[in-house]
Each structure stands twice: as structure tokens, then as C-alpha cells.
Design a protein around this motif. Structure first.
Motif, PDB file in Angstrom:
ATOM      1  N   VAL A 190       0.649  -1.152  -0.025  1.00  0.00           N
ATOM      2  CA  VAL A 190      -0.085   0.065   0.199  1.00  0.00           C
ATOM      3  C   VAL A 190       0.923   1.253   0.245  1.00  0.00           C
ATOM      4  CG1 VAL A 190      -1.887  -0.791   1.105  1.00  0.00           C
ATOM      5  CG2 VAL A 190      -0.358   0.138   2.649  1.00  0.00           C
ATOM      6  N   LEU A 191       0.414   2.280  -0.719  1.00  0.00           N
ATOM      7  CA  LEU A 191       0.987   3.490  -0.480  1.00  0.00           C
ATOM      8  C   LEU A 191       0.424   4.208   0.416  1.00  0.00           C
ATOM      9  CD1 LEU A 191       3.064   5.317  -2.133  1.00  0.00           C
ATOM     10  CD2 LEU A 191       1.243   6.342  -3.355  1.00  0.00           C
ATOM     11  N   VAL A 192       1.238   4.720   1.664  1.00  0.00           N
ATOM     12  CA  VAL A 192       0.713   5.263   2.727  1.00  0.00           C
ATOM     13  C   VAL A 192       0.400   6.902   2.361  1.00  0.00           C
ATOM     14  CG1 VAL A 192       1.559   6.147   5.007  1.00  0.00           C
ATOM     15  CG2 VAL A 192       2.090   3.856   4.262  1.00  0.00           C
ATOM     16  N   ILE A 193      -0.728   7.192   2.877  1.00  0.00           N
ATOM     17  CA  ILE A 193      -1.245   8.720   2.502  1.00  0.00           C
ATOM     18  C   ILE A 193      -0.561   9.662   3.442  1.00  0.00           C
ATOM     19  CG2 ILE A 193      -3.288  10.379   2.304  1.00  0.00           C
ATOM     20  CD1 ILE A 193      -2.884   7.926   0.061  1.00  0.00           C
ATOM     21  N   THR A 194       0.242  10.412   3.223  1.00  0.00           N
ATOM     22  CA  THR A 194       1.167  11.265   3.980  1.00  0.00           C
ATOM     23  C   THR A 194       0.755  12.595   4.052  1.00  0.00           C
ATOM     24  OG1 THR A 194       3.005  11.717   2.245  1.00  0.00           O
ATOM     25  CG2 THR A 194       3.531   9.838   3.687  1.00  0.00           C
ATOM     26  N   HIS A 195       0.067  13.097   2.953  1.00  0.00           N
ATOM     27  CA  HIS A 195      -0.546  14.489   2.831  1.00  0.00           C
ATOM     28  C   HIS A 195      -1.502  14.741   3.968  1.00  0.00           C
ATOM     29  CE1 HIS A 195      -1.914  18.255   1.045  1.00  0.00           C
ATOM     30  NE2 HIS A 195      -3.174  17.868   1.244  1.00  0.00           N
ATOM     31  N   GLY A 196      -1.150  15.794   4.549  1.00  0.00           N
ATOM     32  CA  GLY A 196      -1.827  16.175   5.925  1.00  0.00           C
ATOM     33  C   GLY A 196      -2.022  15.035   7.264  1.00  0.00           C
ATOM     34  N   ALA A 197      -1.268  14.076   7.164  1.00  0.00           N
ATOM     35  CA  ALA A 197      -1.049  12.990   8.103  1.00  0.00           C
ATOM     36  C   ALA A 197       0.535  13.482   9.136  1.00  0.00           C
ATOM     37  CB  ALA A 197      -0.815  11.728   7.404  1.00  0.00           C
ATOM     38  N   THR A 198      -0.044  13.401  10.232  1.00  0.00           N
ATOM     39  CA  THR A 198       1.073  13.533  11.291  1.00  0.00           C
ATOM     40  C   THR A 198       1.816  12.264  11.184  1.00  0.00           C
ATOM     41  OG1 THR A 198      -0.274  12.433  12.981  1.00  0.00           O
ATOM     42  CG2 THR A 198      -0.400  14.821  12.759  1.00  0.00           C
ATOM     43  N   LEU A 199       3.037  12.205  11.958  1.00  0.00           N
ATOM     44  CA  LEU A 199       3.841  11.107  11.960  1.00  0.00           C
ATOM     45  C   LEU A 199       3.150   9.954  12.614  1.00  0.00           C
ATOM     46  CD1 LEU A 199       6.608   9.609  11.594  1.00  0.00           C
ATOM     47  CD2 LEU A 199       7.339  10.778  13.806  1.00  0.00           C
TER      48      LEU A 199
END
Length: 305
Positions: free
Chosen positions: A9-18
Motif C-alpha cells: 500500500v502507498l501510505v497517505i502522507t498528505h495531511g498526516a502526522t507522523l
């Protein structure tokens, strides 16, 4: 279901905290997905995030899809990648690529002249460094001289974002394989797999990895999901990204939404099977539905191994 094609899966990083990224990777691992991939865009650093996430979530493989080459010198990128390897017990696949002219020239101010030459020279410096070797490389586009000391690090797998024939040949000759985006099953079967495989064989390398990345949504409302994805992908395949346009044209489709996999479980499973049959070794899903739909998608993706 068993398959020779691994799941990711490609992790959604936009708008996501660590912490949010860690939770996405943990959910993927608990579902049985093989690899969690992080994009590198203007924002959180993918490799730094993977070093932290990998310490938090054991077992699952980790990857970047992909780190742009122009902004990072090979010595710097190799040091980062080997640090992640050491931190995570050797679970990293380093995916790199030249990105696009609009980004490299518009955002970073680098010349995008002859990207194939740039990537070839970049790999000649990067690959030995990842193997723990010293380099003394002086090319037309870069100089790299030195060696790295990263105790406990093993060489990560290295894959190259490649779509056109010349870049695919380079991926086969100098890396462990390729990672694609917006590329449909016919193009994988007729263009990507044969091109990269021939190049690897001629160079005496083992069968290459072919990592396919596409949007996936298991849903009962296909039309609504196509509409929402169309808004997100409105610019894909336009003049700013000619390599994506070329892949869509090869596949014979009009937009990036047309290669996304959207439908009920039976439909999505059938479409994923087409990629396994086409020779893809790994499939990386970008999930974009509701929480319930994403859970259904994750379960189905994980069933591919």
C-alpha cells in the motif's frame, strides 16, 4: 488466495502526522500486507519517517515510491538509506526517480536537461555506495568521491521509477527493477516487463522486480468513486507530466481514472489478477475510499500475499 505478486500500500502522507503514518502502516501490517510504501513530495521526509515507523511497526517491509534524485546528492541519499536499513533491520526498498521537469525546474531550480544521462550517472555513484563500497566518480552531471560508515546496514534493494524504453533498460541494467505509476495491465505485459527483463538478462542480473502502483477502491458505488478520483487526478497526463500521458496512450485510455481499479470484490480481484498475469511482481495500492471501503480494499490487497 495465493499469488506470485506481493501486496503493498502507498501510505497517505498528505495531511498526516507522523503518528498518523505509523497507524496506517500498523493497519497494513495487521492486515497482512507485504510492504508499506511512502511517497516523497514537498513535505515530510519519507526516509526519516520510515526510520521512525519501522522501529514502531515490526515485520512489514518498507519502501519509497519514489525519492527524486536531483535534489539529493548520491552520498547524502545513500547515507540516509543505509541509516534506515540499520534502524529497521534491513527492510528498506529504496525507490528513486528523476521526477518531472515541472517539479525539478519549477520547485528546485535544477536543470532537467537529459534526465536519462543524469539518472545513469547518479546510479553509477549511488549503487556502489549502497553496497558499502567507496566511489570516485566524476561525470558530466555530478561528482561523488568518498565512502560511508553506517554500522549495521546492509544494502537495500534499489528500484527505479521508469516508464519509457530507455529508462526501463537502465532500470534493468543497474537496479533491482522498476516501479510504475498510472500504467495499465496491457502496458505492463507488452512494454514494461519485457523491456526491463531483457535488460536485466543482458546485464547478468536476476529477474527484475516490477512494482505497479495504482489507485484501488473496493466499493458498491463505482460512479461516485470515479468522480471523486477524477477531481484528484485532473492534472495527471497533462503537459506537465508527459511520461504519464505516454503510458495512458499506450494503454488506450483517456485519463488516469481509467486505469484505477474500482468496483466490488469480484471486480477488483479480477483486475489485480490481470497484473499478476502480466508479470508484475508487486502491486502497490493507493486507497481512496471511505474508512469502510478502505478496510475492504486492504483485506483484498493483503490476500495477494
Amino acid at each position: 488466495m495465493s499469488s506470485d505478486m506481493r501486496s503493498g500500500v502507498l501510505v497517505i502522507t498528505h495531511g498526516a502526522t507522523l503518528d498518523g503514518v505509523v497507524e496506517q502502516v500498523r493497519a497494513a501490517a495487521q492486515a497482512g500486507v507485504g510492504t508499506a510504501w511512502l511517497p516523497q513530495v514537498l513535505g515530510s521526509d519519507a526516509l526519516t519517517t520510515l526510520a521512525v515507523t519501522g522501529r514502531e511497526v515490526p515485520g512489514i517491509q518498507l519502501g519509497t515510491a519514489v525519492v527524486p534524485t536531483y535534489p539529493r546528492h548520491p552520498l547524502a541519499l545513500a547515507g540516509q538509506a543505509l541509516t534506515v536499513q540499520s534502524a529497521t533491520g534491513g527492510r528498506l526498498t529504496l525507490g528513486i526517480g528523476p521526477s518531472h521537469r515541472a517539479t525539478i525546474e519549477g520547485a528546485y531550480g535544477h536543470s532537467y536537461d537529459r534526465p536519462l544521462r543524469h539518472v545513469r550517472e547518479y546510479l553509477l555513484a549511488l549503487a556502489p555506495l549502497l553496497r558499502g563500497e567507496s566511489v570516485e566518480y566524476r561525470g558530466e552531471t555530478l561528482t561523488a568521491v568518498g565512502a560511508l560508515d553506517v554500522p549495521g546496514a546492509t544494502p537495500p534493494s534499489l528500484v527505479l521509477a521508469a516508464l519509457g524504453p530507455a529508462m526501463l533498460r537502465l532500470a534493468g541494467e543497474q537496479t533491482d527493477g522498476t516501479v510504475t505509476q498510472f500504467t495499465g495491465p496491457r502496458t505492463i505485459a507488452d512494454h514494461v516487463v519485457p523491456t526491463v527483463t531483457r535488460a536485466a538478462s543482458r546485464s547478468g542480473r536476476p529477474g527484475p522486480r516490477v512494482v505497479v502502483g495504482l489507485a484501488v477502491c473496493v466499493t458498491n458505488d463505482r460512479s461516485a468513486r470515479r468522480e471523486s478520483l477524477g477531481n484528484v487526478y485532473a492534472a495527471v497526463g497533462t503537459g506537465a507530466e508527459p511520461s504519464y500521458r505516454a503510458m495512458l496512450d499506450r494503454e488506450g485510455v483517456a485519463t488516469a481514472v481509467d486505469v484505477a481499479i474500482i468496483g466490488d470484490e469480484t471486480t477488483v480481484e479480477r483486475e489485480l489478477r490481470r497484473f499478476a498475469d502480466a508479470g508484475a511482481t508487486e502491486f502497490v495500492a493507493t486507497l481512496f475510499g471511505t474508512d469502510q471501503e478502505n478496510a475492504r480494499s486492504l483485506e483484498l490487497i493483503a490476500s495477494f500475499g
